[in-house]
Write an enzyme that holds these catalytic residues in place. Sequence first.
Site, PDB file in Angstrom:
ATOM      1  N   PHE A 151       0.809  -1.219   0.000  1.00 20.56           N
ATOM      2  CA  PHE A 151       0.000   0.000   0.000  1.00 20.56           C
ATOM      3  C   PHE A 151       0.843   1.270   0.000  1.00 20.56           C
ATOM      4  O   PHE A 151       0.370   2.324  -0.417  1.00 20.56           O
ATOM      5  CB  PHE A 151      -0.940   0.014   1.228  1.00 20.56           C
ATOM      6  CG  PHE A 151      -0.274   0.472   2.507  1.00 20.56           C
ATOM      7  CD1 PHE A 151      -0.157   1.836   2.791  1.00 20.56           C
ATOM      8  CD2 PHE A 151       0.257  -0.432   3.411  1.00 20.56           C
ATOM      9  CE1 PHE A 151       0.472   2.264   3.963  1.00 20.56           C
ATOM     10  CE2 PHE A 151       0.885  -0.013   4.577  1.00 20.56           C
ATOM     11  CZ  PHE A 151       0.998   1.343   4.852  1.00 20.56           C
ATOM     12  N   LYS A 175      -0.899  -6.916  -9.318  1.00 24.10           N
ATOM     13  CA  LYS A 175      -1.885  -7.087  -8.229  1.00 24.10           C
ATOM     14  C   LYS A 175      -1.534  -6.029  -7.176  1.00 24.10           C
ATOM     15  O   LYS A 175      -0.645  -6.221  -6.354  1.00 24.10           O
ATOM     16  CB  LYS A 175      -1.775  -8.494  -7.637  1.00 24.10           C
ATOM     17  CG  LYS A 175      -3.032  -9.041  -6.985  1.00 24.10           C
ATOM     18  CD  LYS A 175      -3.601  -8.218  -5.861  1.00 24.10           C
ATOM     19  CE  LYS A 175      -2.905  -8.378  -4.546  1.00 24.10           C
ATOM     20  NZ  LYS A 175      -3.357  -7.383  -3.532  1.00 24.10           N
ATOM     21  N   GLU A 178      -4.965  -3.694  -1.935  1.00 19.55           N
ATOM     22  CA  GLU A 178      -6.395  -3.398  -1.935  1.00 19.55           C
ATOM     23  C   GLU A 178      -6.713  -2.110  -1.161  1.00 19.55           C
ATOM     24  O   GLU A 178      -7.823  -1.615  -1.208  1.00 19.55           O
ATOM     25  CB  GLU A 178      -7.209  -4.589  -1.409  1.00 19.55           C
ATOM     26  CG  GLU A 178      -6.821  -5.134  -0.051  1.00 19.55           C
ATOM     27  CD  GLU A 178      -5.668  -6.144  -0.073  1.00 19.55           C
ATOM     28  OE1 GLU A 178      -4.606  -5.818  -0.643  1.00 19.55           O
ATOM     29  OE2 GLU A 178      -5.806  -7.215   0.511  1.00 19.55           O
ATOM     30  N   SER A 228       5.267  -6.979   3.440  1.00 15.25           N
ATOM     31  CA  SER A 228       5.818  -7.301   4.758  1.00 15.25           C
ATOM     32  C   SER A 228       6.605  -8.615   4.702  1.00 15.25           C
ATOM     33  O   SER A 228       6.380  -9.457   3.822  1.00 15.25           O
ATOM     34  CB  SER A 228       4.687  -7.393   5.775  1.00 15.25           C
ATOM     35  OG  SER A 228       3.745  -8.353   5.350  1.00 15.25           O
ATOM     36  N   CYS A 283       9.466   1.929   3.482  1.00 19.62           N
ATOM     37  CA  CYS A 283      10.368   0.820   3.827  1.00 19.62           C
ATOM     38  C   CYS A 283      11.783   1.330   4.040  1.00 19.62           C
ATOM     39  O   CYS A 283      12.629   0.601   4.544  1.00 19.62           O
ATOM     40  CB  CYS A 283      10.355  -0.210   2.719  1.00 19.62           C
ATOM     41  SG  CYS A 283      10.943   0.473   1.179  1.00 19.62           S
ATOM     42  N   GLU A 383       8.882  -3.977  13.257  1.00 17.88           N
ATOM     43  CA  GLU A 383       8.692  -2.916  12.259  1.00 17.88           C
ATOM     44  C   GLU A 383       7.360  -2.239  12.587  1.00 17.88           C
ATOM     45  O   GLU A 383       6.301  -2.857  12.490  1.00 17.88           O
ATOM     46  CB  GLU A 383       8.636  -3.498  10.844  1.00 17.88           C
ATOM     47  CG  GLU A 383       8.434  -2.408   9.807  1.00 17.88           C
ATOM     48  CD  GLU A 383       8.247  -2.921   8.379  1.00 17.88           C
ATOM     49  OE1 GLU A 383       7.638  -3.989   8.189  1.00 17.88           O
ATOM     50  OE2 GLU A 383       8.700  -2.222   7.452  1.00 17.88           O
TER      51      GLU A 383
END
Length: 498
Positions: A151, A175, A178, A228, A283, A383
């Site tokens: 995301f 993909k 969402e 992740s 990240c 994290e």
Amino acid sequence: MTTNTIGHWVDGKPFAGTSDRTAEVTNPATGEVTGRVALADLDDARAVIAAAASAFPAWRDTSLAKRTSILFAFRELLNSRKDELAAIITAEHGKVLSDALGEISRGQEVVEFACGIPHLLKGGFTENASTKVDVFSIRQPLGPVGIISPFNFPAMVPMWFFPVAIACGNTVVLKPSEKDPTASIWLAELWKEAGLPDGVFNVLQGDKLAVDELLESRAIKSISFVGSTPIAEYVYSTGTANGKRVQALGGAKNHAIVLPDADLDLAADAMVNAGFGSAGERCMAISALVAVGDVADDLVAKIVERTTPLRTGDGTRGSDMGPLVTKAHRDKVASYVDAGENDGATVVVDGRGVQADGDPNGFWLGPTLLDHVTPEMSVYTDEIFGPVLSVVRVETYDDALQLINDNPYGNGTAIFTNDGGAARRFQNEVEVGMVGINVPIPVPMAYYSFGGWKNSLFGDTHAHGTEGVHFFTRGKAVTARWLDPSHGGINLGFPQND
Ligand code: NAD
């Protein structure tokens, strides 16, 4: 407000699919549900993959000149219309508009890199390797490839992969996350406008079911995943077990070391930018500041000075920092701050009660600075992926290095110092894939490759750059005899060169 439905993109047009499953898409700055994204069922996933498979033979055979002209057109359109895409990103992710534009520009650099694909695909040629025998190497596309993105960079992360994949002659099924699916459809429309043939770039909206079909489908030849660590590990093991080439980039816990001789104003600026930019949902965000020797008190004071005036608010209003992506994520990050406090860390700047410039229903959490964090606290081990910067105090450079090298993640790191020797030692000794020297977020340029070590990347190929070209092609070596192809008659011995 009526909510819109965000569907798939197949064969150059929107595709609603047959699934009746959907997920909410929210505007994190208002808490409002602004849309519902389709969650593919198996038939939907197979339809999208089939489109990519049937477009492959023609695209593979399309000349490099033609492919390059489409890439240039895509680059021009993206460059001239990036404001539209930035607005879409801000509305679904929450990051401020200037930050959204930044991510698009970094993605655009990969498109520009891919415009040079004819040069990058040049093979080798050896004349007369054996008498009147030439040997040459070529690189060819894999087929339909899958890209699964997170995301936090709905435009840049897909663009780490698809420009190179497409330039190399592959077809793509993207993909997206969402949580912010609209950017992918905007990019698909842009490809169409740029002249990309239908079916070369497709978007499959969905969740685990869609991912699993990409991992299992025999038609899909490779997977580029970013997300992740637990999911990256799953994607890597499942994808490779199904015979695919997989690069799976995972989570991160990035440390910055500040040595006593560093320029503390530079370091403080950098910590604030890298700790709180994009609300820490990067990240490559710095989440652990390792203060060496007696540097901590002065450095913390300088960070507080810079953090207090930051404006948290709606990304469309010129704020410094936007909301977190969902309410659940906001609450999870806040719970880490609670845990750090309970574990004995000092909450120097507390973002939990932030007065945001935005709708009270937004998912707000202000910049948070924790001091005296120790390596066993959950705020350090996990994290967090939020605007929480933890200061860990250590005595020496060696203690700092050990801390980083013992950490299971190895995405990015930075050192702040004026000592070239110390910096050089660090770049050599640190077990992390991307290193900054007085640079807090060392995201490599498109012509280098992006990737971490340890639990931050499963697989051995980093994103974009020449590693990306290598990932999206496979090599072939050809041995040819022309001109007077005399043969030596029957000889069952292994061919030897003469
Ligand atoms: P995520 O792992 O939850 O989701 C990533 C993708 O995997 C999404 O497309 C999602 O739909 C899919 N997914 C989620 N659960 C799944 C499951 N059980 N099975 C199969 N697929 C699943 O990650 P996120 O929250 O979207 O993104 C944030 C994470 O991504 C952070 O950990 C961050 O560090 C990481 N990230 C890493 C990099 C990098 O370069 N290493 C870059 C950006 C983000």
